[in-house]
Design a protein around this motif. Sequence first.
Motif, PDB file in Angstrom:
ATOM      1  N   THR A  51       0.804  -1.232   0.000  1.00  0.00           N
ATOM      2  CA  THR A  51       0.000   0.000   0.000  1.00  0.00           C
ATOM      3  C   THR A  51       0.833   1.277   0.000  1.00  0.00           C
ATOM      4  O   THR A  51       0.263   2.368  -0.066  1.00  0.00           O
ATOM      5  N   LYS A  52       2.148   1.163   0.019  1.00  0.00           N
ATOM      6  CA  LYS A  52       3.025   2.336   0.117  1.00  0.00           C
ATOM      7  C   LYS A  52       2.761   3.359  -0.984  1.00  0.00           C
ATOM      8  O   LYS A  52       2.567   4.544  -0.706  1.00  0.00           O
ATOM      9  N   ASN A  53       2.727   2.923  -2.235  1.00  0.00           N
ATOM     10  CA  ASN A  53       2.523   3.860  -3.348  1.00  0.00           C
ATOM     11  C   ASN A  53       1.126   4.477  -3.319  1.00  0.00           C
ATOM     12  O   ASN A  53       0.955   5.655  -3.628  1.00  0.00           O
ATOM     13  N   ARG A  54       0.135   3.680  -2.972  1.00  0.00           N
ATOM     14  CA  ARG A  54      -1.230   4.215  -2.902  1.00  0.00           C
ATOM     15  C   ARG A  54      -1.359   5.232  -1.768  1.00  0.00           C
ATOM     16  O   ARG A  54      -2.044   6.235  -1.916  1.00  0.00           O
ATOM     17  N   ILE A  55      -0.715   4.981  -0.637  1.00  0.00           N
ATOM     18  CA  ILE A  55      -0.741   5.942   0.471  1.00  0.00           C
ATOM     19  C   ILE A  55      -0.065   7.244   0.048  1.00  0.00           C
ATOM     20  O   ILE A  55      -0.601   8.334   0.285  1.00  0.00           O
ATOM     21  N   LYS A  56       1.107   7.142  -0.612  1.00  0.00           N
ATOM     22  CA  LYS A  56       1.804   8.341  -1.098  1.00  0.00           C
ATOM     23  C   LYS A  56       0.941   9.116  -2.087  1.00  0.00           C
ATOM     24  O   LYS A  56       0.848  10.342  -2.019  1.00  0.00           O
ATOM     25  N   ARG A  57       0.307   8.406  -3.013  1.00  0.00           N
ATOM     26  CA  ARG A  57      -0.540   9.056  -4.018  1.00  0.00           C
ATOM     27  C   ARG A  57      -1.750   9.717  -3.366  1.00  0.00           C
ATOM     28  O   ARG A  57      -2.135  10.832  -3.734  1.00  0.00           O
ATOM     29  N   THR A  58      -2.344   9.083  -2.363  1.00  0.00           N
ATOM     30  CA  THR A  58      -3.502   9.643  -1.672  1.00  0.00           C
ATOM     31  C   THR A  58      -3.120  10.922  -0.940  1.00  0.00           C
ATOM     32  O   THR A  58      -3.817  11.935  -1.037  1.00  0.00           O
ATOM     33  N   ILE A  59      -2.009  10.897  -0.235  1.00  0.00           N
ATOM     34  CA  ILE A  59      -1.555  12.084   0.488  1.00  0.00           C
ATOM     35  C   ILE A  59      -1.193  13.204  -0.484  1.00  0.00           C
ATOM     36  O   ILE A  59      -1.508  14.376  -0.254  1.00  0.00           O
ATOM     37  N   LYS A  60      -0.569  12.850  -1.605  1.00  0.00           N
ATOM     38  CA  LYS A  60      -0.233  13.848  -2.627  1.00  0.00           C
ATOM     39  C   LYS A  60      -1.493  14.507  -3.180  1.00  0.00           C
ATOM     40  O   LYS A  60      -1.546  15.728  -3.354  1.00  0.00           O
ATOM     41  N   ASN A  61      -2.538  13.718  -3.431  1.00  0.00           N
ATOM     42  CA  ASN A  61      -3.784  14.281  -3.952  1.00  0.00           C
ATOM     43  C   ASN A  61      -4.470  15.177  -2.935  1.00  0.00           C
ATOM     44  O   ASN A  61      -5.021  16.222  -3.295  1.00  0.00           O
TER      45      ASN A  61
END
Length: 179
Positions: A51-61
Amino acid sequence: MNNVLYPYYSIKLWTDSAIFLIITFLLILLTLFSNNQPFGIILAFFLIVLTKNRIKRTIKNLYRNLKNQPAIELTGAYFFDHINNIKIYWHNIDKLSVISIRGNTYVNFILKDKIEYAKQLDGFLSKILFKLPNPEEIAIKTEISLVKGRNEDIYNSIYKFREAKKLYNFQTNNSTKPA
């Protein structure tokens, strides 16, 4: 052709993000502190990796939304999906369609060259999917239900940009050919 910027649909973005982040962190914490150690620590590690990339993408959005930056950008050369941090050049799009999955609306892209698209992906699993023998079945999609505006209008705008670019390229190619 002028650039078109579409902002995030804040309520949906924050709701979906909060649900995802809360469930993910709870699962990680529950596996970390379970009685089945060291299995719980190993499982928590795999959950973090997955889930690391999805968490980063969510926080970025969420950050981009707070800064009033666009979710989708249409330019003369490409479609930029800031939600997934992917740039798709108009010349690489073969077909467009709208699909609905579990109440969310997506623009589905059929690309001429998926390798160009795959180079932009971050994440081990994403890159492996495009190295499989037949990646044509893998959907390239952008969630437009996270974008402010009517889904049909957003799709039509993307479609018109693509058609205008195809027409421009056709006219340019025909005017440069010798008679």
